[in-house]
Design a protein around this motif. Structure first.
Motif, short mmCIF file in Angstrom:
data_model
loop_
_atom_site.label_atom_id
_atom_site.label_comp_id
_atom_site.label_asym_id
_atom_site.label_seq_id
_atom_site.Cartn_x
_atom_site.Cartn_y
_atom_site.Cartn_z
N ARG A 220 0.86 -1.19 0.00
CA ARG A 220 0.00 0.00 0.00
C ARG A 220 0.88 1.23 0.00
O ARG A 220 1.72 1.39 0.89
CB ARG A 220 -0.89 0.02 1.25
CG ARG A 220 -1.80 -1.19 1.33
CD ARG A 220 -2.71 -1.15 2.54
NE ARG A 220 -3.59 -2.31 2.50
CZ ARG A 220 -4.62 -2.50 3.31
NH1 ARG A 220 -4.90 -1.61 4.24
NH2 ARG A 220 -5.37 -3.57 3.20
N GLU A 222 1.12 4.06 1.15
CA GLU A 222 0.60 4.95 2.18
C GLU A 222 1.15 6.35 1.99
O GLU A 222 2.35 6.53 1.72
CB GLU A 222 1.00 4.43 3.58
CG GLU A 222 0.44 3.06 3.93
CD GLU A 222 -0.97 3.14 4.54
OE1 GLU A 222 -1.46 4.26 4.76
OE2 GLU A 222 -1.57 2.07 4.76
N PHE A 230 4.10 0.00 12.36
CA PHE A 230 2.64 0.04 12.45
C PHE A 230 2.01 0.38 11.10
O PHE A 230 1.04 -0.23 10.69
CB PHE A 230 2.16 1.06 13.50
CG PHE A 230 0.66 1.12 13.57
CD1 PHE A 230 -0.04 0.18 14.31
CD2 PHE A 230 -0.05 2.07 12.84
CE1 PHE A 230 -1.42 0.19 14.34
CE2 PHE A 230 -1.44 2.09 12.87
CZ PHE A 230 -2.12 1.14 13.62
N ARG A 231 2.55 1.37 10.42
CA ARG A 231 2.01 1.74 9.12
C ARG A 231 3.13 1.74 8.09
O ARG A 231 3.93 2.65 8.05
CB ARG A 231 1.32 3.11 9.17
CG ARG A 231 0.63 3.49 7.86
CD ARG A 231 -0.19 4.75 8.00
NE ARG A 231 -1.18 4.65 9.05
CZ ARG A 231 -2.32 3.95 8.94
NH1 ARG A 231 -2.61 3.32 7.82
NH2 ARG A 231 -3.17 3.90 9.94
N VAL A 232 3.20 0.70 7.30
CA VAL A 232 4.27 0.53 6.33
C VAL A 232 3.70 0.41 4.92
O VAL A 232 2.48 0.26 4.75
CB VAL A 232 5.13 -0.71 6.67
CG1 VAL A 232 5.97 -0.44 7.90
CG2 VAL A 232 4.26 -1.95 6.87
N GLU A 305 -5.99 -0.07 15.17
CA GLU A 305 -6.43 -1.36 14.62
C GLU A 305 -5.30 -2.37 14.46
O GLU A 305 -4.29 -2.09 13.82
CB GLU A 305 -7.10 -1.13 13.25
CG GLU A 305 -7.57 -2.41 12.60
CD GLU A 305 -8.25 -2.21 11.25
OE1 GLU A 305 -8.87 -1.15 11.04
OE2 GLU A 305 -8.13 -3.11 10.41
N ILE A 306 -5.51 -3.56 15.01
CA ILE A 306 -4.56 -4.66 14.83
C ILE A 306 -5.16 -5.70 13.88
O ILE A 306 -4.44 -6.40 13.17
CB ILE A 306 -4.17 -5.29 16.19
CG1 ILE A 306 -3.02 -6.27 16.04
CG2 ILE A 306 -5.36 -5.96 16.87
CD1 ILE A 306 -2.43 -6.71 17.36
N SER A 362 -9.00 -10.31 9.19
CA SER A 362 -7.78 -9.88 8.51
C SER A 362 -6.84 -9.20 9.48
O SER A 362 -7.11 -8.11 9.99
CB SER A 362 -8.16 -8.91 7.38
OG SER A 362 -7.00 -8.29 6.86
N GLY A 364 -2.75 -7.98 10.55
CA GLY A 364 -1.44 -7.62 10.03
C GLY A 364 -0.35 -8.32 10.82
O GLY A 364 -0.38 -8.31 12.05
P1 ATP Z 1 -5.81 1.55 8.72
O1 ATP Z 1 -7.18 2.14 8.89
O2 ATP Z 1 -4.99 1.52 9.96
O3 ATP Z 1 -5.08 2.10 7.52
P2 ATP Z 1 -7.13 -0.52 7.31
O4 ATP Z 1 -8.48 -0.44 7.92
O5 ATP Z 1 -6.87 0.09 6.00
O6 ATP Z 1 -6.05 0.01 8.36
P3 ATP Z 1 -7.42 -3.22 6.52
O7 ATP Z 1 -7.58 -2.85 5.08
O8 ATP Z 1 -8.62 -3.64 7.30
O9 ATP Z 1 -6.68 -2.03 7.28
O10 ATP Z 1 -6.28 -4.32 6.62
C1 ATP Z 1 -6.33 -5.40 7.52
C2 ATP Z 1 -5.12 -5.41 8.45
O11 ATP Z 1 -3.91 -5.24 7.73
C3 ATP Z 1 -5.13 -4.27 9.47
O12 ATP Z 1 -5.90 -4.61 10.59
C4 ATP Z 1 -3.67 -4.16 9.80
O13 ATP Z 1 -3.30 -5.11 10.80
C5 ATP Z 1 -2.97 -4.52 8.52
N1 ATP Z 1 -2.54 -3.30 7.82
C6 ATP Z 1 -3.26 -2.55 6.96
N2 ATP Z 1 -2.54 -1.53 6.47
C7 ATP Z 1 -1.31 -1.63 7.03
C8 ATP Z 1 -0.11 -0.87 6.93
N3 ATP Z 1 -0.01 0.18 6.13
N4 ATP Z 1 0.96 -1.27 7.64
C9 ATP Z 1 0.89 -2.36 8.45
N5 ATP Z 1 -0.22 -3.10 8.58
C10 ATP Z 1 -1.31 -2.76 7.89
#
Ligand code: ATP
Length: 506
Positions: A220, A222, A230-232, A305-306, A362, A364
């Protein structure tokens, strides 16, 4: 548990769990490399998830789909159109931010001003963001009027209108770069499961209800990667798509919520640290009937969110199937004239073809690792007044299960016997056993406390029968085993060591 992200970052780098990606060229933002211990911990987390969700159930299959996917997959999944975050630019320095992150990071009075300018309740942050996204021209004014500062420069910014930014990584496929020869790196592993639904059903003769599990990388782009792992931008996911008869979906949703919470508990992440967010209707993703977000209390960050556990109705299979109009779909889907497969399965009661509902837990892997490390991290003061850092990891997650330490590394007999013991223990299949002959014993213990090794086995002169003391004779052929948590040391006969450790490390 850890009290700050800082102390985790520092431990991870110092002991070889996690490094910045491409570090020797200045680093690449949003990418991390897992070091010698990180790779072990990560593999152990994934193995625990796989055991619990595939091996210990009778209604699951595994899958490992490819990372690069056909553009039509990501078109019909809805990602081309909607997999985006709102972005704003600061015209003063051309820095770019994710709108919600930018606002959230402001001082409370500034956030209140933004809410007021856009006409929303400051206590409903998602509504504030939604209103900003819906009214771009007003949003730009609101950010300026509220005095929203640029986190980089610290000055009040000159903000553009928010625009959606699609987070998918696109890549060229093959030697000819024409208009159609591109694909996407998958932004979630889920789509590989949906596109293989028919293959799995046909090859395994599965009937409803059943699930498909997959662990793998997702990508992604980001806008603002941050907060360590946490956000990669390159992440790993552990995803289940559980297919069930419409009408049983709500029950299965509750089943998976319970099941996932108890899995986290077994990894040392207690329920008391996870808030269940029943996502309000207006914040649900377009495909979701209902979603529970598991919000773990991360150090420094707070509840984030985990894992997401979504009821996706028949949206996904309904979007990817041919003959949509004949199937009585519940979800609103875009027309699909590209798919060549009918994604149905016989209804268990009527045998008529049905598009199943999907429950999707789902999680991470990277966020799991951060939570597991955070919970295990302990700073304690010993009886002698010394402070130690110890990772109280569950043994099945520990990167190194046992360290075998020769008391003196310049004594070949000790080292040789330690190596023999290590080789024997390695055969047990417990995970990594390490021959630790790198320093003095005190240092070795400190290091293994910090990386969470449950047991240290020390081979000393008594083991060789070379004790200077009279009582030494009955210590021959035995070793000292030190327990990470209690610091108790026990003398165990080498002949009994395998059984002793196997019982403890079960
Ligand atoms: P956020 O709102 O924090 O961006 P998301 O709602 O987009 O997350 P989901 O699409 O539901 O996340 O993805 C499912 C799981 O994948 C998340 O609960 C998280 O554990 C993991 N995840 C999602 N985006 C990332 C990210 N950029 N880096 C690390 N883990 C991620």
């Amino acid at each position: 548990p850890a009290t700050s992200m800082e102390e985790l970052v520092s431990l991870c780098k110092r002991r070889g769990f996690i490094f910045q990606g491409s570090e020797i060229y200045g680093g690449l933002q949003g990418f991390y490399d897992y070091g010698p211990l990180g790779v072990e911990l990560k593999n152990n987390i994934k193995a625990a998830w796989w055991r619990s969700n595939v091996y210990e159930r009778d209604d699951m299959e595994g899958l490992d789909a490819s990372i690069i996917m056909h553009r039509l997959v990501l078109r019909h999944s809805g990602h081309e159109a909607t997999f985006s975050d709102p972005m704003v630019d600061n015209k003063k320095n051309n820095k770019r931010y994710r709108l919600d992150h930018l606002v959230k990071d402001q001082k409370a009075d500034v956030i209140a001003r933004v809410a007021q300018e856009i006409g929303e309740d400051v206590d409903n942050f998602p509504a504030v963001v939604a209103a900003l996204v819906k009214n771009p021209a007003q949003a730009s004014q609101a950010l300026k009027a509220a005095g929203v500062r640029d986190p980089f420069s610290g000055e009040v910014g000159d903000w553009t209108e928010p625009k959606p930014f699609n987070m998918m990584f696109k890549t060229t496929i093959g030697p000819v770069a024409d208009e159609e020869s591109y694909g996407y790196l998958r932004p979630e592993t889920a789509q590989g499961i949906f596109t293989n639904f028919k293959n799995v059903v046909d090859s395994t003769s599965r009937r409803l209800p059943f699930g498909i599990a997959q662990i793998g990388k997702a990508f992604r782009n980001e806008i603002t990667p941050r907060n360590f792992i946490f956000r990669v931008r390159e992440l790993e996911q552990m995803e289940i798509e559980f297919f069930c008869t419409p009408g049983t979906d709500e029950q299965w949703h509750e089943h998976w919520l319970e099941r996932r919470l108890s899995w986290w508990e077994a990894q040392g992440v207690p329920r008391s640290k996870i808030e269940i967010l029943d996502v309000p209707k207006e914040d649900l993703a377009h495909y979701s009937k209902r979603t529970y977000d598991l919000m773990y209390d991360y150090p420094t960050l707070g509840h984030e969110e985990i894992e997401g556990i979504a009821n996706r109705s028949d949206y996904d299979l309904g979007s990817h199937t041919k003959s949509q109009s004949e199937l009585g779909l519940v979800a609103k889907v875009e027309e699909n004239s590209d798919s060549v497969a009918k994604l149905t399965i016989p209804h268990p009661d009527t045998n008529k073809p049905v598009v199943p509902f999907v429950i999707e837990p789902s999680a991470g892997v990277d966020r799991a690792m951060l939570a597991v490390l955070s919970e295990a991290f302990t700073k304690e003061t010993l009886e002698n007044g010394n402070e130690r850092i110890v990772l109280r990891l569950r043994p099945h997650l520990a990167p190194i299960k046992v360290a075998v330490i020769p008391l003196a590394r310049n004594k070949p007999e000790l080292v040789e016997l330690a190596r023999q013991i290590k080789n024997e223990l390695q055969k047990l299949g417990l995970g990594r056993i390490l021959l630790e002959d790198s320093g003095n014993i005190g240092k070795a213990y400190r290091r293994h406390d910090e990386v969470g090794t449950p047991y240290c086995v020390t081979v000393d002169f008594d083991t060789l029968g070379q004790s200077s003391e009279a009582s030494g004779e009955n210590l021959k052929d035995s070793v000292t085993v030190r327990d990470r948590d209690t610091l108790q040391q026990e003398r165990v006969a080498i002949s009994e060591l395998s059984g002793w450790l196997q019982a403890k490390l079960k």
